[in-house]
Enzyme design. Structure first.
Site, PDB file in Angstrom:
ATOM      1  N   GLU A 155      72.798  46.221   7.891  1.00 38.12           N
ATOM      2  CA  GLU A 155      71.526  46.808   8.348  1.00 38.12           C
ATOM      3  C   GLU A 155      70.415  46.387   7.397  1.00 38.12           C
ATOM      4  O   GLU A 155      70.583  46.466   6.176  1.00 38.12           O
ATOM      5  CB  GLU A 155      71.545  48.352   8.294  1.00 38.12           C
ATOM      6  CG  GLU A 155      72.285  49.069   9.364  1.00 38.12           C
ATOM      7  CD  GLU A 155      72.151  50.594   9.180  1.00 38.12           C
ATOM      8  OE1 GLU A 155      71.180  51.061   8.551  1.00 38.12           O
ATOM      9  OE2 GLU A 155      73.043  51.297   9.668  1.00 38.12           O
ATOM     10  N   GLU A 193      64.490  54.864  18.574  1.00 37.68           N
ATOM     11  CA  GLU A 193      65.419  55.898  19.046  1.00 37.68           C
ATOM     12  C   GLU A 193      64.772  57.277  18.872  1.00 37.68           C
ATOM     13  O   GLU A 193      64.667  57.779  17.762  1.00 37.68           O
ATOM     14  CB  GLU A 193      66.743  55.800  18.284  1.00 37.68           C
ATOM     15  CG  GLU A 193      67.472  54.487  18.506  1.00 37.68           C
ATOM     16  CD  GLU A 193      68.657  54.317  17.567  1.00 37.68           C
ATOM     17  OE1 GLU A 193      69.656  55.043  17.741  1.00 37.68           O
ATOM     18  OE2 GLU A 193      68.579  53.478  16.658  1.00 37.68           O
ATOM     19  N   LYS A 211      66.494  60.516  16.882  1.00 41.38           N
ATOM     20  CA  LYS A 211      66.992  60.451  15.506  1.00 41.38           C
ATOM     21  C   LYS A 211      66.314  61.527  14.666  1.00 41.38           C
ATOM     22  O   LYS A 211      65.096  61.692  14.723  1.00 41.38           O
ATOM     23  CB  LYS A 211      66.723  59.072  14.896  1.00 41.38           C
ATOM     24  CG  LYS A 211      67.642  57.989  15.427  1.00 41.38           C
ATOM     25  CD  LYS A 211      67.683  56.785  14.512  1.00 41.38           C
ATOM     26  CE  LYS A 211      68.638  57.019  13.362  1.00 41.38           C
ATOM     27  NZ  LYS A 211      68.831  55.821  12.530  1.00 41.38           N
ATOM     28  N   GLU A 255      62.295  57.173  10.897  1.00 40.27           N
ATOM     29  CA  GLU A 255      63.646  57.042  11.455  1.00 40.27           C
ATOM     30  C   GLU A 255      63.626  56.727  12.954  1.00 40.27           C
ATOM     31  O   GLU A 255      64.544  56.112  13.467  1.00 40.27           O
ATOM     32  CB  GLU A 255      64.442  58.331  11.215  1.00 40.27           C
ATOM     33  CG  GLU A 255      64.915  58.509   9.790  1.00 40.27           C
ATOM     34  CD  GLU A 255      65.926  57.458   9.367  1.00 40.27           C
ATOM     35  OE1 GLU A 255      66.887  57.217  10.127  1.00 40.27           O
ATOM     36  OE2 GLU A 255      65.748  56.853   8.297  1.00 40.27           O
TER      37      GLU A 255
END
Length: 357
Positions: free
Chosen positions: A240, A294, A297, A303
């Protein structure tokens, strides 16, 4: 090797896996990392040339110590798909040493070993390897890179873990985010150094190697820590890395411009097949985080804003990756039903028209 992408799904507004498959095909991305072994995703990518890393969450680790449970998991989650969908790695646990759960730490290696043995029992261990992903806080020291060492409290777990990686020839995965270092010390860390832009760089006093970006320094610090444990035969890969396009007031640098520079410049380095200063002949292997924003999250605003794309398929910012997310795809039976309904509606309208006149 090319770019890899993390396909996270902590959201309630994402396109279907079949549409995502079309998007990734249009982007020419052929390496995807999942955080689970979602059967809908694996089925949607059957007969594609996309290579998958699949995940086993931390909540599974205790169960995976049990060979019967591990075998059942492989039987249900891997065997039905592996003949049509390429699966090259199972990531057992994620950032385990970031938690304070020493029981989880103890479960990690036995779980990895049991999953690997289960793969071997099905004759898949040459095709599918086993690893785990670490956050960079496993390091006690990372600057300069040649002084990289693991934290003392994880040392007793890391040594046998590295021995296992060496034994089965699997990569050591790290989640590396120069963004965090910049956010925490924006006055000390030059933005150009973390964004792969022209800068003075830094010279490692231990090796005299020059670094022009933080990500490569982080990777080489991990190599140094592994070497300090007696191993030079394990490859470090980045499972990541990314940069948020939006953040809270205290999340300095989280902008679409910086995210575009980070990922765009990183993409260029990948295309040039660059290695790090300590490993110039080993091209960096990277999975960018993440494909989509997203919305579910937890945590700070950043985030929910690491995606290259919004869920509707439009880019959050431009880095030269022009993809196409198809509109909702109907199955042939649905399409037939829709056509039939359309004809029926037309007839009703015609009849209604006749009656009215």
């Amino acid at each position: 090797m090319g770019i890899g992408i993390n396909y996270g799904q902590i959201a309630n507004n994402l396109p279907s896996p079949s549409r995502v498959a079309a998007l990734l095909t249009s982007l020419n991305i052929s390496r995807v990392k999942l955080y689970d072994a979602d059967p809908h995703v694996l089925a949607a990518f059957s007969n594609s040339n996309v290579d998958f890393i699949i995940g086993l969450g931390n909540e599974y680790l205790e169960n995976m110590r049990d060979s019967i449970k591990a075998q059942n998991w492989i039987q249900q989650r891997v065997l039905p798909y592996v003949s049509q969908t390429q699966i090259s790695c199972i990531v057992v646990g994620n950032e385990v040493f970031k938690t304070n759960d020493t029981q989880l730490w103890s479960n990690l290696l036995p779980a990895m070993q049991t999953v690997y043995q289960s793969l071997a029992n099905f004759g898949l261990n040459k095709k599918v390897t086993v690893s785990t992903a670490h956050s960079l806080d496993i390091l006690a020291s990372s600057y300069p890179p040649s002084s990289g060492t693991f934290r003392q409290d994880v040392g007793q777990y890391m040594q046998p873990l590295l021995n296992f990686h060496s034994q089965i020839n699997s990569p050591f995965l790290i989640n590396a985010y120069p963004y965090f270092a910049y956010k925490d010390n924006p006055n000390e860390v030059p933005l150009e150094y973390v964004l792969f832009q022209p800068n003075q760089g830094m010279v490692d006093s231990g090796t005299n190697l020059k670094y022009d970006n933080m990500l490569y320094a982080q990777v080489d610090a991990v190599y140094s820590a592994i070497k300090a444990m007696g191993h030079t035969d394990i490859q470090v890969r980045i499972s990541e890395t990314g940069w948020p396009s939006k953040g809270d007031a205290n999340e300095v640098g989280a902008t679409p411009e910086n995210a575009g520079l980070y990922n765009g410049n990183l993409l260029q380095r990948i295309e040039e097949k660059q290695g790090t200063p300590a490993k110039p002949n080993v091209p960096i292997d990277i999975y960018v985080f993440a494909l989509f924003n997203e919305n579910l999250k937890p945590g700070p605003t950043s985030e929910r804003n690491y995606g290259l794309y919004y869920p509707d398929g439009t880019p959050v910012y431009s880095i030269g990756l022009n993809g196409y997310l198809p509109q909702i795809i109907y199955s042939s039976s649905s399409a037939t039903q829709i056509r039939a309904l359309s004809v029926l509606n037309l007839l009703i309208l015609v009849v209604a028209g006749i009656i009215c006149t």
